[in-house]
Design a protein around this motif. Structure first.
Motif, PDB file in Angstrom:
ATOM      1  N   GLU A  18       0.825  -1.206   0.000  1.00 27.61           N
ATOM      2  CA  GLU A  18       0.000   0.000   0.000  1.00 27.61           C
ATOM      3  C   GLU A  18       0.864   1.263   0.000  1.00 27.61           C
ATOM      4  N   LEU A  19       1.919   1.263   0.813  1.00 29.21           N
ATOM      5  CA  LEU A  19       2.787   2.441   0.888  1.00 29.21           C
ATOM      6  C   LEU A  19       3.542   2.692  -0.415  1.00 29.21           C
ATOM      7  N   SER A  20       3.710   1.654  -1.231  1.00 26.31           N
ATOM      8  CA  SER A  20       4.470   1.800  -2.475  1.00 26.31           C
ATOM      9  C   SER A  20       3.642   2.374  -3.616  1.00 26.31           C
ATOM     10  N   LEU A  21       2.350   2.509  -3.444  1.00 25.47           N
ATOM     11  CA  LEU A  21       1.469   2.931  -4.531  1.00 25.47           C
ATOM     12  C   LEU A  21       1.156   4.422  -4.462  1.00 25.47           C
ATOM     13  N   ASP A  22       1.276   5.105  -5.600  1.00 28.50           N
ATOM     14  CA  ASP A  22       0.986   6.538  -5.671  1.00 28.50           C
ATOM     15  C   ASP A  22      -0.490   6.849  -5.441  1.00 28.50           C
ATOM     16  N   THR A  23      -1.337   5.858  -5.630  1.00 30.36           N
ATOM     17  CA  THR A  23      -2.775   6.058  -5.452  1.00 30.36           C
ATOM     18  C   THR A  23      -3.216   5.886  -4.004  1.00 30.36           C
ATOM     19  N   ARG A  24      -2.268   5.751  -3.088  1.00 29.90           N
ATOM     20  CA  ARG A  24      -2.598   5.564  -1.677  1.00 29.90           C
ATOM     21  C   ARG A  24      -2.001   6.699  -0.845  1.00 29.90           C
ATOM     22  N   HIS A  25      -2.680   6.968   0.269  1.00 28.14           N
ATOM     23  CA  HIS A  25      -2.183   7.940   1.246  1.00 28.14           C
ATOM     24  C   HIS A  25      -2.523   7.383   2.625  1.00 28.14           C
ATOM     25  N   TYR A  26      -1.512   7.164   3.455  1.00 32.59           N
ATOM     26  CA  TYR A  26      -1.700   6.600   4.786  1.00 32.59           C
ATOM     27  C   TYR A  26      -1.157   7.549   5.845  1.00 32.59           C
ATOM     28  N   LEU A  27      -1.861   7.594   6.958  1.00 29.69           N
ATOM     29  CA  LEU A  27      -1.480   8.415   8.099  1.00 29.69           C
ATOM     30  C   LEU A  27      -1.363   7.548   9.338  1.00 29.69           C
ATOM     31  N   VAL A  28      -0.553   8.001  10.295  1.00 28.32           N
ATOM     32  CA  VAL A  28      -0.487   7.373  11.613  1.00 28.32           C
ATOM     33  C   VAL A  28      -0.680   8.450  12.669  1.00 28.32           C
ATOM     34  N   ALA A  29      -1.240   8.041  13.800  1.00 26.33           N
ATOM     35  CA  ALA A  29      -1.310   8.881  14.994  1.00 26.33           C
ATOM     36  C   ALA A  29      -0.240   8.353  15.934  1.00 26.33           C
ATOM     37  N   VAL A  30       0.663   9.229  16.364  1.00 26.92           N
ATOM     38  CA  VAL A  30       1.809   8.821  17.168  1.00 26.92           C
ATOM     39  C   VAL A  30       1.800   9.587  18.487  1.00 26.92           C
ATOM     40  N   ASP A  31       1.868   8.833  19.580  1.00 22.02           N
ATOM     41  CA  ASP A  31       1.908   9.416  20.916  1.00 22.02           C
ATOM     42  C   ASP A  31       3.166   8.924  21.609  1.00 22.02           C
ATOM     43  N   ASP A  32       4.033   9.845  21.966  1.00 20.76           N
ATOM     44  CA  ASP A  32       5.271   9.502  22.659  1.00 20.76           C
ATOM     45  C   ASP A  32       6.049   8.409  21.921  1.00 20.76           C
ATOM     46  N   GLY A  33       6.119   8.545  20.593  1.00 22.02           N
ATOM     47  CA  GLY A  33       6.882   7.618  19.774  1.00 22.02           C
ATOM     48  C   GLY A  33       6.187   6.306  19.444  1.00 22.02           C
ATOM     49  N   ARG A  34       4.958   6.123  19.899  1.00 25.92           N
ATOM     50  CA  ARG A  34       4.213   4.871  19.663  1.00 25.92           C
ATOM     51  C   ARG A  34       3.026   5.128  18.740  1.00 25.92           C
ATOM     52  N   VAL A  35       2.811   4.229  17.784  1.00 26.99           N
ATOM     53  CA  VAL A  35       1.650   4.320  16.901  1.00 26.99           C
ATOM     54  C   VAL A  35       0.408   3.911  17.693  1.00 26.99           C
ATOM     55  N   VAL A  36      -0.575   4.804  17.736  1.00 21.35           N
ATOM     56  CA  VAL A  36      -1.819   4.528  18.455  1.00 21.35           C
ATOM     57  C   VAL A  36      -3.030   4.527  17.515  1.00 21.35           C
ATOM     58  N   GLY A  37      -2.804   4.811  16.240  1.00 22.15           N
ATOM     59  CA  GLY A  37      -3.873   4.784  15.260  1.00 22.15           C
ATOM     60  C   GLY A  37      -3.311   4.940  13.864  1.00 22.15           C
ATOM     61  N   TYR A  38      -4.126   4.594  12.884  1.00 25.39           N
ATOM     62  CA  TYR A  38      -3.702   4.719  11.492  1.00 25.39           C
ATOM     63  C   TYR A  38      -4.926   4.730  10.590  1.00 25.39           C
ATOM     64  N   GLY A  39      -4.727   5.217   9.387  1.00 29.44           N
ATOM     65  CA  GLY A  39      -5.787   5.218   8.392  1.00 29.44           C
ATOM     66  C   GLY A  39      -5.186   5.375   7.018  1.00 29.44           C
ATOM     67  N   GLY A  40      -5.938   4.918   6.013  1.00 33.11           N
ATOM     68  CA  GLY A  40      -5.454   5.020   4.647  1.00 33.11           C
ATOM     69  C   GLY A  40      -6.591   5.219   3.670  1.00 33.11           C
ATOM     70  N   VAL A  41      -6.254   5.862   2.547  1.00 34.89           N
ATOM     71  CA  VAL A  41      -7.238   6.139   1.510  1.00 34.89           C
ATOM     72  C   VAL A  41      -6.637   5.787   0.147  1.00 34.89           C
ATOM     73  N   PHE A  42      -7.469   5.208  -0.714  1.00 33.40           N
ATOM     74  CA  PHE A  42      -7.164   4.963  -2.118  1.00 33.40           C
ATOM     75  C   PHE A  42      -7.703   6.161  -2.883  1.00 33.40           C
ATOM     76  N   VAL A  43      -6.872   6.768  -3.728  1.00 34.17           N
ATOM     77  CA  VAL A  43      -7.271   7.971  -4.446  1.00 34.17           C
ATOM     78  C   VAL A  43      -6.939   7.818  -5.925  1.00 34.17           C
ATOM     79  N   LEU A  44      -7.975   7.804  -6.750  1.00 33.70           N
ATOM     80  CA  LEU A  44      -7.827   7.784  -8.199  1.00 33.70           C
ATOM     81  C   LEU A  44      -8.983   8.616  -8.758  1.00 33.70           C
TER      82      LEU A  44
END
Length: 167
Positions: free
Chosen positions: A46-72
């Protein structure tokens, strides 16, 4: 959300997902979606594709959430959205979703689709607050036989400067 939880949510960074986040993202994915979790390799792809955008929520260096969208453009789809169980109800999913909606709008999409478990009341409430409308139900969509609600957000009528809407 109380003032205290708002303060906690405000200090949590929402940033683009990168390869170094993937081990924690995969651990969180397995914890939240044990029956149909994505693998680390799926997230890498997913991270390798230009049609994707992913986010993470980071608290004190730890991932506590994430989300991604396909965009074309003109189409876009929320691929995933998740927050660690002990961090839910603090506005993190809203912040992540706002970023995904904004990205779809910035890239010229006119609508954003998603599917969500029919029995996931908190997620259905979140999407409703963002203006998503129910389109249909896919019966037995999930591997465990659960139903999915298909929803759509029209971006063209709600996009402002920076795209997307925020509840």
């Amino acid at each position: 959300m109380t003032a205290g939880t708002a303060d906690v949510a405000a200090r949590i960074a929402v940033e683009p997902m990168r390869w170094w986040h993937l081990p924690e993202v995969a651990d969180l994915e397995r914890a939240l979606f044990p029956g149909d979790a994505w693998s680390v390799e799926q997230f890498w792809r997913e991270l390798s594709l230009d049609t994707r955008h992913y986010l993470v929520a980071v608290d004190d260096g730890r991932v506590v959430g994430y989300g991604g969208v396909f965009v074309l453009p003109p189409d876009s789809d929320v691929q995933t959205l998740a927050v660690r169980a002990d961090r839910q109800g603090r506005g993190l999913a809203s912040r992540l979703l706002s970023g995904l909606v904004g990205e779809a709008g910035r890239r010229g999409c006119t609508h954003l689709m998603l599917e969500v478990r029919a029995d996931n009341a908190p997620a259905l409430g979140l999407y409703g607050r963002f203006g998503f409308e129910r389109l249909s139900v896919r019966h037995r969509y999930y591997p465990d036989g659960g139903d999915a609600v298909i929803m759509r957000l029209r971006l063209a009528s709600q996009a402002g400067p920076g795209g997307g809407m925020t509840p």
